[in-house]
Design a protein around this motif. Structure first.
Motif, PDB file in Angstrom:
ATOM      1  N   THR A 102       0.815  -1.214   0.000  1.00  0.00           N
ATOM      2  CA  THR A 102       0.000   0.000   0.000  1.00  0.00           C
ATOM      3  C   THR A 102       0.849   1.264   0.000  1.00  0.00           C
ATOM      4  N   LYS A 103       1.912   1.280   0.811  1.00  0.00           N
ATOM      5  CA  LYS A 103       2.726   2.498   0.912  1.00  0.00           C
ATOM      6  C   LYS A 103       3.485   2.807  -0.372  1.00  0.00           C
ATOM      7  N   THR A 106       0.774   4.832  -3.097  1.00  0.00           N
ATOM      8  CA  THR A 106      -0.035   5.982  -2.708  1.00  0.00           C
ATOM      9  C   THR A 106       0.001   7.020  -3.836  1.00  0.00           C
TER      10      THR A 106
END
Length: 400
Positions: A102-103, A106
């Motif tokens: 997820t990071k 972004t």
């Protein structure tokens, strides 16, 4: 509520995908039989789901499981079940893997890639100009543009693309490869990724594969098998899926000259144009991966019993007239556009921000540098890949 079971499920797919056409039968099914019992070439019978509302239910409701596919002979179009990694998991395993990625994807971090994307687009267009028209936008632009981005992100040497590119077809081939060929190419690709991971374990770099290896070794968050399959899925999505979406989008624009002229005169429409292309292009020829009901669920008046599978037909949902006005019309000024081009729910595409940016940069740069660009041959003469789950042209000759 209907519990009637068809004595003989209807054969699916209904026919071969033709160019970027969406089978008109889907519209009839949405009106008359939105949940239809079907039999696919491989695996168990399933329920075909065609409406937007039902699609959001089966993709977003925890009563439908992807992980249960591993316990069944999954209804599918491919000779062998696909190693779907994170796409085949439910929480908490899905959550564990998705948190790792997820990071990376972004919107803020993806936007930092814009200069790199713009530079690559200009470099490739310089090559097209040096060669002169006509030029193939598939091999001359879309494939190297998408491939360079995902290879840089993962840490896969782009110069190895001639080795691994053919192996990627094993993950979406329906009728063009035998079971043995699919298995052999899958093993080759997994072996290649495993070798890369071994080298990153010895000499880490600033790339996603190195980060995944570190998370596995130091935090015991991923097994070796999970590492390999996850990296493989990311490579396929970033390489083949994005390049196909891009070249298909160019085809749509070339075959809708009025809309293309509007976009050239109003470049501020590019964000809505990209969303409309993601809706309008039926990138997946037929259906995505099956979901299994964990309890009895009603869909459009039909009871899906616990343990039964459903197949989501995304191209049908994105043409649902109850959601999209004039759904079969390509309209780059469309404002209400909650398309399912990136899926929905916990399995919604993690790379959506990056794919959107790639589309914007590619189209903006191409039409700014080559404003007169158009298809160099009659669109009806173009050849499409056969027997694949992802729709894509073999080539797109363009002139300017």
């Amino acid at each position: 509520m209907s519990e009637q079971r068809s004595p003989s499920p209807r054969g699916y797919p209904f026919g071969e995908a033709v160019a970027l056409d969406v089978d008109p039968l889907y519209a009839k099914l949405r009106r008359e039989e939105p949940v239809l019992r079907v039999g696919c070439p491989f695996g168990d019978d399933a329920w075909l789901v065609t409406t937007y509302a039902d699609m959001k239910t089966i993709l977003g409701d925890r009563r439908f499981s992807r992980a249960l596919a591993a316990e069944h002979d999954e209804s599918r179009l491919t000779p062998l079940p696909i190693h779907t990694s994170i796409l085949g998991m439910d929480p908490p395993d899905h959550t564990r893997l998705r948190r790792l990625l997820t990071k990376v994807f972004t919107t803020r971090r993806v936007e930092l890639l814009r200069p790199r994307l713009e530079g690559e687009a200009h470099r490739l267009i310089d090559g097209l100009l040096a060669q002169g028209p006509p030029a193939d936008l598939m091999e001359g632009f879309a494939v190297p543009f998408a491939g360079t981005v995902v290879c840089d992100l993962l840490g896969v040497p782009f110069e190895d693309r001639e080795r691994f590119r053919g192996w990627l077809d094993a993950f979406s081939a329906t009728t063009v490869m035998t079971e043995e060929e699919v298995e052999a190419d899958t093993e080759r690709l997994h072996g290649y990724i495993a070798q890369l991971m071994g080298s990153r374990r010895a000499r880490p770099r600033d790339d996603l594969i190195s980060a995944m290896v570190e998370a596995s070794d130091k935090e015991d968050r991923l097994s070796e098998k999970e590492l390999v399959e996850l990296a493989t899925v990311l490579l396929i999505a970033g390489h083949e899926t994005v390049s196909s979406q891009l070249v298909d989008s160019l085809f749509v624009l070339f075959t809708h000259p009025g809309q293309l002229d509007l976009l050239k005169h109003r470049p501020e429409l590019m964000p809505t144009a990209v969303e409309e292309l993601l809706r309008y292009v039926p990138l997946i020829s037929h259906v995505t991966f099956a979901r299994y009901a964990t309890e009895d669920v009603e869909l459009s008046g039909t009871l899906v019993r616990a343990g039964e599978s459903v197949l989501p037909a995304i191209p049908s949902a994105n043409r649902d007239e109850s959601v999209f006005e004039n759904a079969d019309r390509f309209d780059l000024t469309r404002e209400h556009n909650p398309h399912l081009g990136f899926g929905y729910g916990i399995h919604r595409c993690l790379g959506a921000p990056l794919a959107r940016l790639e589309m914007r940069v590619a189209l903006e740069t191409l039409f700014a540098r080559l404003p007169g660009m158009r298809c160099a041959v009659p669109p009806g003469s173009l050849e499409w890949k056969d027997g694949m789950q992802v729709r894509s042209l073999l080539s797109l000759p363009a002139t300017w």
